[in-house]
Write a protein that holds these residues in place. Sequence first.
Motif, short mmCIF file in Angstrom:
data_model
loop_
_atom_site.label_atom_id
_atom_site.label_comp_id
_atom_site.label_asym_id
_atom_site.label_seq_id
_atom_site.Cartn_x
_atom_site.Cartn_y
_atom_site.Cartn_z
N TYR A 79 -22.13 112.11 89.58
CA TYR A 79 -22.74 110.98 89.71
C TYR A 79 -21.71 109.69 89.11
CZ TYR A 79 -27.64 112.21 89.61
OH TYR A 79 -28.68 112.66 90.22
N GLN A 80 -21.95 108.66 89.78
CA GLN A 80 -20.92 107.51 89.44
C GLN A 80 -21.48 106.85 88.07
OE1 GLN A 80 -19.42 105.00 92.39
NE2 GLN A 80 -20.38 106.02 94.07
N ASP A 81 -20.35 105.96 87.28
CA ASP A 81 -20.77 105.55 86.13
C ASP A 81 -21.22 104.06 86.46
OD1 ASP A 81 -20.65 104.71 83.70
OD2 ASP A 81 -18.49 104.24 83.37
N VAL A 82 -22.60 104.06 86.66
CA VAL A 82 -23.18 102.74 87.16
C VAL A 82 -24.39 102.70 86.08
CG1 VAL A 82 -22.95 102.69 89.74
CG2 VAL A 82 -24.56 103.96 88.87
N PRO A 83 -24.91 101.39 86.10
CA PRO A 83 -25.75 101.42 84.65
C PRO A 83 -26.95 102.28 84.78
CG PRO A 83 -24.97 99.05 85.67
CD PRO A 83 -24.56 100.33 86.67
N GLY A 129 -24.25 110.70 93.48
CA GLY A 129 -23.15 109.38 94.25
C GLY A 129 -23.69 108.17 94.36
N HIS A 130 -24.67 107.95 93.62
CA HIS A 130 -25.47 106.74 93.97
C HIS A 130 -24.47 105.60 93.57
CE1 HIS A 130 -28.44 103.39 93.95
NE2 HIS A 130 -29.35 104.39 94.22
N PRO A 131 -24.11 104.23 94.41
CA PRO A 131 -23.30 103.55 93.91
C PRO A 131 -23.95 102.10 93.29
CG PRO A 131 -23.85 103.33 96.43
CD PRO A 131 -24.64 104.56 95.92
N GLY A 132 -25.22 102.27 92.89
CA GLY A 132 -25.76 101.48 92.10
C GLY A 132 -25.93 100.22 92.93
N LEU A 133 -26.45 100.43 94.32
CA LEU A 133 -26.70 99.37 95.14
C LEU A 133 -27.91 99.94 96.12
CD1 LEU A 133 -23.20 98.88 96.64
CD2 LEU A 133 -24.45 97.21 95.14
N THR A 134 -28.75 99.14 96.73
CA THR A 134 -29.83 99.55 97.44
C THR A 134 -29.68 99.92 98.97
OG1 THR A 134 -30.59 97.21 97.80
CG2 THR A 134 -31.51 98.12 96.03
N ASN A 135 -30.27 100.71 99.39
CA ASN A 135 -30.40 100.97 100.98
C ASN A 135 -30.22 99.81 101.77
OD1 ASN A 135 -30.21 103.67 101.13
ND2 ASN A 135 -32.53 103.83 100.82
N ASN A 136 -31.09 98.73 101.12
CA ASN A 136 -31.13 97.53 102.17
C ASN A 136 -29.67 96.84 101.90
OD1 ASN A 136 -32.86 95.42 103.29
ND2 ASN A 136 -31.73 94.33 101.63
N PHE A 137 -29.24 96.75 100.79
CA PHE A 137 -27.88 96.16 100.65
C PHE A 137 -26.86 97.04 101.60
CE2 PHE A 137 -23.61 95.70 98.86
CZ PHE A 137 -23.44 94.21 98.67
N ALA A 340 -22.43 92.86 80.93
CA ALA A 340 -21.90 93.33 82.14
C ALA A 340 -20.52 93.28 82.21
CB ALA A 340 -22.32 92.52 83.35
N THR A 341 -19.81 94.34 82.41
CA THR A 341 -18.29 94.33 82.36
C THR A 341 -17.49 94.24 83.75
OG1 THR A 341 -18.52 96.63 82.36
CG2 THR A 341 -17.87 95.69 80.23
N GLU A 342 -17.93 95.35 84.61
CA GLU A 342 -17.36 95.37 85.80
C GLU A 342 -18.43 95.54 86.97
OE1 GLU A 342 -14.00 98.20 86.40
OE2 GLU A 342 -13.62 97.61 84.71
N PRO A 343 -18.20 94.89 88.12
CA PRO A 343 -19.29 95.00 89.22
C PRO A 343 -18.95 96.59 89.54
CG PRO A 343 -17.45 93.87 90.00
CD PRO A 343 -17.07 94.00 88.66
N PRO A 344 -20.04 97.10 90.29
CA PRO A 344 -20.27 98.40 90.67
C PRO A 344 -19.36 98.67 91.59
CG PRO A 344 -22.17 97.54 91.53
CD PRO A 344 -21.48 96.46 90.56
N PRO A 345 -18.58 100.11 91.91
CA PRO A 345 -17.65 100.41 93.00
C PRO A 345 -18.63 100.21 94.48
CG PRO A 345 -18.40 102.34 91.74
CD PRO A 345 -18.86 101.36 91.04
#
Length: 364
Positions: A79-83, A129-137, A340-345
């Motif tokens: 898993y990624q370190d996303v919120p 592996g979820h990048p914290g972004l939607t399919n749409n994005f 918020a610190t850093e944007p997601p990868p």
Amino acid sequence: ERQLASSVPKERRKTLEAALSEVNAWGFDVWSVVDAFQGDTLLASRAIVDAVVFEARGFRAASASPILRQVVSKMLASYQDVPYHNCLHGADVLQAMHALLNLAPTFDDALDDDVVLVTLLACLSHDVGHPGLTNNFLVETGHELAIRYNDASPLENMHAAVALNLAKPYLRTRPSTDQKQNRALWIGLLLATDMKEHSQQIFELERALSKAKERGTSYEACTPEHHVPCLKIFIHACDISNPAKPWPVYRRWTALVMEEFWRQAELERERGLPLTVPARDATDLAQFQKGFIAFIRPLFAAADRIGGVDMSLPLERLDDTARRWQSGSPRAEAYDPPVATEPPPVSFQTLTEPVALGDDDVRE
Ligand code: 8BR
Ligand code: ZN
Ligand code: ZN
């Protein structure tokens, strides 16, 4: 057994034990476990998975246990370190599945141990592996995952591919016919977490329910042919079950889901794309949440009509959550989201055989 407890300071160990003692319940508070580990979500997730899989469900006896432990570790680490979509969400959906099966004891008993274990592991791995972004994005920006999966549910396809790759050592411990079945079940369950399938899932379940009614019977979860369809309903329900949990538990998840949306909105703004998620400075949280709850309630209501399934507790919680937003009090009780610190990868490198598509993740 609980080696993990040794990494918890003595004064917090009692809190941890108390929190984990609720692991069989729908109202289980994941956050009390996280707090006991002082915010370490990986350790908290491990403790929750251990408590469910190896203790409550007793799978430690399986001869594959050391392999199973390793597979679990790799899934959590992938898993990624996303919120929001981090390993704690995977562990949370696993615990929710365990608790939901406890609310459907005849169904639970009717399932093979093998099927229960694969189902729990599918829950654990459903967002790897979820990048914290939607399919749409991903599709709109031409992300490498969208390219790889031809814009068709890139996230869920990736979760399934990564999860099943990590699962190989465990699946190989099974007889070959079971391996095929287990793999098919796992993939089916992961693809059932796609929000795109939400309305279709409800439609099909309602059709099956009314067909049974016409025949003067009820649609029973225990009927062997219904096992997989019901498990698909269950994993999807668990995946979106935050609003059906006690208010303080739900409130913290919501802060994180919103943080992830807000970061994506910032990326959309930077790229001059139309906003597909709420923006940080323009979110009517009560409105948004009421809309989400209204959207998901029919799933829980339909599932409640399945013979052998009792959704009354999740439904009560869901209605309670909706009432709280309705009454307008939540602002006062609002949980402060982490700053918020850093944007997601935006890159993705977990797959063992990355497709060579050039260096750019995203079309500018
Ligand atoms: P995944 O967890 O598999 O991504 O699917 C569930 C989706 O439901 C999330 O991505 C998120 O968009 C949405 N969702 C959840 Br879960 N909780 C939500 C909430 N409290 N408010 C709005 N959307 C939510
Ligand atoms: Zn998902
Ligand atoms: Zn999920």
